[in-house]
Design a protein around this motif. Structure first.
Motif, PDB file in Angstrom:
ATOM      1  N   ASP A   1       9.118  19.756  19.532  1.00  0.00           N
ATOM      2  CA  ASP A   1       9.638  18.788  20.574  1.00  0.00           C
ATOM      3  C   ASP A   1       8.155  18.186  20.646  1.00  0.00           C
ATOM      4  O   ASP A   1       7.626  16.888  20.636  1.00  0.00           O
ATOM      5  CB  ASP A   1      10.780  19.248  21.596  1.00  0.00           C
ATOM      6  N   ILE A   2       7.328  19.133  20.979  1.00  0.00           N
ATOM      7  CA  ILE A   2       5.898  18.472  21.593  1.00  0.00           C
ATOM      8  C   ILE A   2       5.274  17.953  20.316  1.00  0.00           C
ATOM      9  O   ILE A   2       3.941  17.057  20.317  1.00  0.00           O
ATOM     10  CB  ILE A   2       4.848  19.957  22.127  1.00  0.00           C
ATOM     11  N   ALA A   3       5.355  19.081  19.368  1.00  0.00           N
ATOM     12  CA  ALA A   3       4.308  19.226  17.954  1.00  0.00           C
ATOM     13  C   ALA A   3       4.865  17.524  17.095  1.00  0.00           C
ATOM     14  O   ALA A   3       4.106  16.449  16.799  1.00  0.00           O
ATOM     15  CB  ALA A   3       4.715  19.670  17.093  1.00  0.00           C
ATOM     16  N   GLU A   4       7.003  17.224  17.395  1.00  0.00           N
ATOM     17  CA  GLU A   4       7.087  15.825  16.708  1.00  0.00           C
ATOM     18  C   GLU A   4       6.120  14.659  18.069  1.00  0.00           C
ATOM     19  O   GLU A   4       5.885  13.231  17.055  1.00  0.00           O
ATOM     20  CB  GLU A   4       7.848  15.757  16.685  1.00  0.00           C
ATOM     21  N   ALA A   5       6.653  15.040  18.953  1.00  0.00           N
ATOM     22  CA  ALA A   5       5.384  13.685  20.015  1.00  0.00           C
ATOM     23  C   ALA A   5       4.393  13.034  19.885  1.00  0.00           C
ATOM     24  O   ALA A   5       4.162  12.251  20.317  1.00  0.00           O
ATOM     25  CB  ALA A   5       6.496  14.319  21.259  1.00  0.00           C
ATOM     26  N   VAL A   6       3.652  14.371  19.691  1.00  0.00           N
ATOM     27  CA  VAL A   6       1.787  14.041  19.704  1.00  0.00           C
ATOM     28  C   VAL A   6       1.638  14.076  17.877  1.00  0.00           C
ATOM     29  O   VAL A   6       0.168  14.103  18.210  1.00  0.00           O
ATOM     30  CB  VAL A   6       1.332  15.073  20.256  1.00  0.00           C
TER      31      VAL A   6
ATOM     32  N   ASN B   1     -10.673  19.265  22.592  1.00  0.00           N
ATOM     33  CA  ASN B   1     -10.748  18.457  24.558  1.00  0.00           C
ATOM     34  C   ASN B   1      -9.452  17.290  24.679  1.00  0.00           C
ATOM     35  O   ASN B   1      -8.358  17.490  25.277  1.00  0.00           O
ATOM     36  CB  ASN B   1     -11.635  18.503  25.398  1.00  0.00           C
ATOM     37  N   SER B   2     -10.009  16.433  23.254  1.00  0.00           N
ATOM     38  CA  SER B   2      -8.829  15.269  23.265  1.00  0.00           C
ATOM     39  C   SER B   2      -7.700  16.001  22.815  1.00  0.00           C
ATOM     40  O   SER B   2      -6.100  15.927  23.433  1.00  0.00           O
ATOM     41  CB  SER B   2      -8.847  14.140  21.808  1.00  0.00           C
ATOM     42  N   THR B   3      -7.519  16.917  21.729  1.00  0.00           N
ATOM     43  CA  THR B   3      -6.359  17.334  21.751  1.00  0.00           C
ATOM     44  C   THR B   3      -5.277  18.385  22.692  1.00  0.00           C
ATOM     45  O   THR B   3      -4.096  18.353  23.187  1.00  0.00           O
ATOM     46  CB  THR B   3      -6.695  18.277  20.563  1.00  0.00           C
ATOM     47  N   THR B   4      -6.380  19.317  23.482  1.00  0.00           N
ATOM     48  CA  THR B   4      -5.485  19.738  24.714  1.00  0.00           C
ATOM     49  C   THR B   4      -5.200  19.109  25.986  1.00  0.00           C
ATOM     50  O   THR B   4      -3.489  19.013  26.232  1.00  0.00           O
ATOM     51  CB  THR B   4      -6.172  20.748  25.179  1.00  0.00           C
ATOM     52  N   LEU B   5      -5.176  18.092  26.312  1.00  0.00           N
ATOM     53  CA  LEU B   5      -5.184  15.855  27.147  1.00  0.00           C
ATOM     54  C   LEU B   5      -3.746  15.971  25.824  1.00  0.00           C
ATOM     55  O   LEU B   5      -2.563  15.672  27.303  1.00  0.00           O
ATOM     56  CB  LEU B   5      -6.271  15.495  27.343  1.00  0.00           C
ATOM     57  N   LYS B   6      -4.063  15.592  25.086  1.00  0.00           N
ATOM     58  CA  LYS B   6      -2.945  14.570  24.735  1.00  0.00           C
ATOM     59  C   LYS B   6      -1.625  15.794  24.524  1.00  0.00           C
ATOM     60  O   LYS B   6      -0.462  15.480  24.811  1.00  0.00           O
ATOM     61  CB  LYS B   6      -3.537  14.388  22.875  1.00  0.00           C
ATOM     62  N   ILE B   7      -1.581  16.590  24.349  1.00  0.00           N
ATOM     63  CA  ILE B   7      -1.109  17.761  24.048  1.00  0.00           C
ATOM     64  C   ILE B   7       0.195  18.785  26.126  1.00  0.00           C
ATOM     65  O   ILE B   7       1.767  18.219  25.890  1.00  0.00           O
ATOM     66  CB  ILE B   7      -0.879  19.789  23.367  1.00  0.00           C
ATOM     67  N   ALA B   8      -1.239  18.751  26.903  1.00  0.00           N
ATOM     68  CA  ALA B   8      -0.819  18.450  27.884  1.00  0.00           C
ATOM     69  C   ALA B   8       0.036  17.349  28.805  1.00  0.00           C
ATOM     70  O   ALA B   8       0.814  17.507  29.232  1.00  0.00           O
ATOM     71  CB  ALA B   8      -2.116  19.132  28.671  1.00  0.00           C
ATOM     72  N   GLY B   9      -0.495  16.124  28.357  1.00  0.00           N
ATOM     73  CA  GLY B   9      -0.231  15.259  28.803  1.00  0.00           C
ATOM     74  C   GLY B   9       1.437  14.840  28.724  1.00  0.00           C
ATOM     75  O   GLY B   9       1.979  14.817  29.326  1.00  0.00           O
ATOM     76  N   GLU B  10       2.254  15.061  26.741  1.00  0.00           N
ATOM     77  CA  GLU B  10       2.787  15.229  26.615  1.00  0.00           C
ATOM     78  C   GLU B  10       4.413  16.488  27.538  1.00  0.00           C
ATOM     79  O   GLU B  10       5.115  16.233  27.599  1.00  0.00           O
ATOM     80  CB  GLU B  10       3.311  15.647  25.084  1.00  0.00           C
TER      81      GLU B  10
END
Length: 147
Positions: A33-38, A1-10
């Motif tokens: 882009d998202i992978a690098e940001a998180v 869930n934390s991974t999902t929230l981190k990715i969705a937030g970005e």
């Protein structure tokens, strides 16, 4: 869930304009882009975003649909392909019923808005949107008037 929230937030952070203005403001965005940001691998981002929906002020969208390839505008900016498809859809929706626009005419109209498109790209996007050709739209308009 934390991974999902981190990715969705970005994704939300990077697509903020889309959330307030709609599809026409969708920015080009890649999994990378998202992978690098998180700080995660692209495959993780892909797996997490597959099949997930997000309720936005503009409706419910799959997270995957918020990723889009970019097209370069006259000003050198990048515009999301989804935003261009939305532009094509709006042009066709506003055309006179008995006189549908050709793919060439639509390509010229989109180019006047700063995004260079070939006729065949308009045709490809029109097919993706399940919009019939100009001759088929003309035929359907005639049938509607006759019936």
């Amino acid at each position: 869930n934390s991974t999902t929230l981190k990715i969705a937030g970005e994704i939300v952070r990077q697509q903020a304009d889309f959330l307030t203005q709609g599809l026409s403001a969708l920015k080009p965005l890649a999994l990378k882009d998202i992978a690098e940001a998180v700080g995660m691998h692209e495959s993780t981002v892909s797996r997490v975003t597959s099949g997930l929906l997000m309720a936005t002020p503009k409706g419910c969208y799959s997270l995957k649909s918020l990723f889009s390839v970019s097209l370069v505008t006259d000003e050198g900016d990048a515009k999301a392909a989804a935003a261009v498809r939305n532009m094509i859809q709006a042009i066709i929706a506003a055309e006179p019923a008995g006189k549908p626009l050709s793919d060439d005419a639509i390509a010229v109209m989109v180019s006047e808005k700063g995004v260079k498109l070939a006729r065949r790209t308009v045709a490809k996007y029109r097919d993706m949107l399940k919009i019939p050709s100009s001759s088929e739209r003309r035929r359907r308009a005639r049938l509607a008037m006759a019936g």
